[in-house]
Motif scaffolding. Structure first.
Motif, short mmCIF file in Angstrom:
data_model
loop_
_atom_site.label_atom_id
_atom_site.label_comp_id
_atom_site.label_asym_id
_atom_site.label_seq_id
_atom_site.Cartn_x
_atom_site.Cartn_y
_atom_site.Cartn_z
N ASN A 79 0.84 -1.21 0.00
CA ASN A 79 0.00 0.00 0.00
C ASN A 79 0.87 1.25 0.00
OD1 ASN A 79 -1.83 -2.04 0.45
ND2 ASN A 79 -2.90 -1.00 2.09
N PHE A 80 1.86 1.27 0.85
CA PHE A 80 2.74 2.44 0.95
C PHE A 80 3.54 2.65 -0.33
CE2 PHE A 80 2.00 1.37 5.39
CZ PHE A 80 1.67 2.61 5.91
N LEU A 81 3.99 1.56 -0.92
CA LEU A 81 4.75 1.66 -2.17
C LEU A 81 3.89 2.19 -3.31
CD1 LEU A 81 6.85 -1.62 -1.96
CD2 LEU A 81 7.65 0.73 -1.61
N LEU A 82 2.64 1.76 -3.39
CA LEU A 82 1.74 2.25 -4.43
C LEU A 82 1.44 3.73 -4.26
CD1 LEU A 82 -0.73 -0.76 -4.76
CD2 LEU A 82 0.96 0.02 -6.45
N ILE A 124 -12.55 -4.28 -9.35
CA ILE A 124 -11.20 -3.73 -9.49
C ILE A 124 -10.49 -3.80 -8.13
CG2 ILE A 124 -9.88 -1.62 -9.97
CD1 ILE A 124 -12.02 -0.88 -11.99
N SER A 125 -9.23 -4.10 -8.16
CA SER A 125 -8.44 -4.26 -6.94
C SER A 125 -8.55 -3.04 -6.02
CB SER A 125 -6.97 -4.48 -7.30
OG SER A 125 -6.15 -4.38 -6.16
N ALA A 126 -8.63 -3.28 -4.74
CA ALA A 126 -8.67 -2.21 -3.74
C ALA A 126 -7.36 -1.43 -3.72
CB ALA A 126 -8.96 -2.79 -2.37
N LEU A 127 -6.32 -1.95 -4.37
CA LEU A 127 -5.05 -1.23 -4.43
C LEU A 127 -5.08 -0.10 -5.46
CD1 LEU A 127 -2.58 -4.25 -4.20
CD2 LEU A 127 -3.29 -2.68 -2.36
N SER A 128 -5.95 -0.22 -6.44
CA SER A 128 -6.00 0.78 -7.51
C SER A 128 -6.31 2.19 -7.00
CB SER A 128 -7.00 0.37 -8.58
OG SER A 128 -6.59 -0.82 -9.20
N SER A 159 -16.05 7.48 -8.83
CA SER A 159 -17.23 6.81 -9.39
C SER A 159 -16.86 5.49 -10.05
CB SER A 159 -17.93 7.72 -10.41
OG SER A 159 -18.57 8.77 -9.74
N TRP A 160 -15.76 5.47 -10.75
CA TRP A 160 -15.31 4.25 -11.43
C TRP A 160 -15.12 3.12 -10.42
CZ3 TRP A 160 -14.93 2.45 -16.26
CH2 TRP A 160 -14.13 1.33 -16.49
N PHE A 161 -14.42 3.43 -9.34
CA PHE A 161 -14.13 2.39 -8.35
C PHE A 161 -15.40 1.97 -7.60
CE2 PHE A 161 -9.71 4.28 -8.51
CZ PHE A 161 -9.23 3.29 -9.34
N LEU A 162 -16.35 2.89 -7.40
CA LEU A 162 -17.61 2.52 -6.76
C LEU A 162 -18.43 1.59 -7.65
CD1 LEU A 162 -19.15 5.69 -5.08
CD2 LEU A 162 -18.39 3.59 -3.98
N LEU A 163 -18.43 1.88 -8.94
CA LEU A 163 -19.23 1.10 -9.87
C LEU A 163 -18.55 -0.18 -10.34
CD1 LEU A 163 -20.63 4.07 -11.98
CD2 LEU A 163 -21.88 2.67 -10.30
N ARG A 164 -17.28 -0.32 -10.03
CA ARG A 164 -16.51 -1.50 -10.46
C ARG A 164 -15.85 -2.15 -9.24
NH1 ARG A 164 -14.70 -2.06 -15.70
NH2 ARG A 164 -14.29 -4.12 -14.85
#
Length: 125
Positions: A3-6, A61-65, A53-58
């Motif tokens: 998480n920190f690296l991302l 998709i990885s929680a890391l994104s 919105s993208w992450f809510l609707l998808r």
């Protein structure tokens, strides 16, 4: 640890992008460098609205994104602390109306851009 690296990776890219916008504006309008801050804050607000919105609707998709894109990239790209300093500098230079306009356009533009980004993703998916 990932998480920190991302967040760090995204933040580094976002910061370089922000610096690049400031560099370009300094060569075009050196007397109006604050335009770069307005630009990155409004554009960043639009893209964070899109990403949110993208992450809510998808949910697939990885929680890391969001860490990479929202917290890292867009967090490094937008510049609220610079915005605050620029507003005070403009105000302290005696350009009170320009300082108020700068604050108003930045805040309202950012809110509108974030809303537009959210609406764009909501209505296209």
């Amino acid at each position: 640890m990932i998480n920190f690296l991302l967040v760090a990776l995204g933040g580094a890219v976002g910061s370089v992008l922000r610096y690049s916008v400031g560099f370009a504006v300094a060569h075009i309008w050196p007397q109006h460098l604050y335009i770069a801050t307005v630009f990155v804050n409004i554009v960043g607000s639009f893209f964070i609205g899109c990403a949110f919105s993208w992450f809510l609707l998808r949910p697939d998709i990885s929680a890391l994104s969001p860490l990479l894109l929202m917290t890292g990239l867009l967090g490094g790209f937008t510049t609220f602390s610079t915005f605050s300093l620029d507003a005070l500098r403009i105000f302290n230079e005696g350009q009170h109306m320009q300082a108020l306009l700068y604050v108003g356009v930045s805040l309202l533009g950012g809110l509108l851009a974030a809303w537009l980004g959210m609406a764009l993703i909501k209505f296209t998916l």
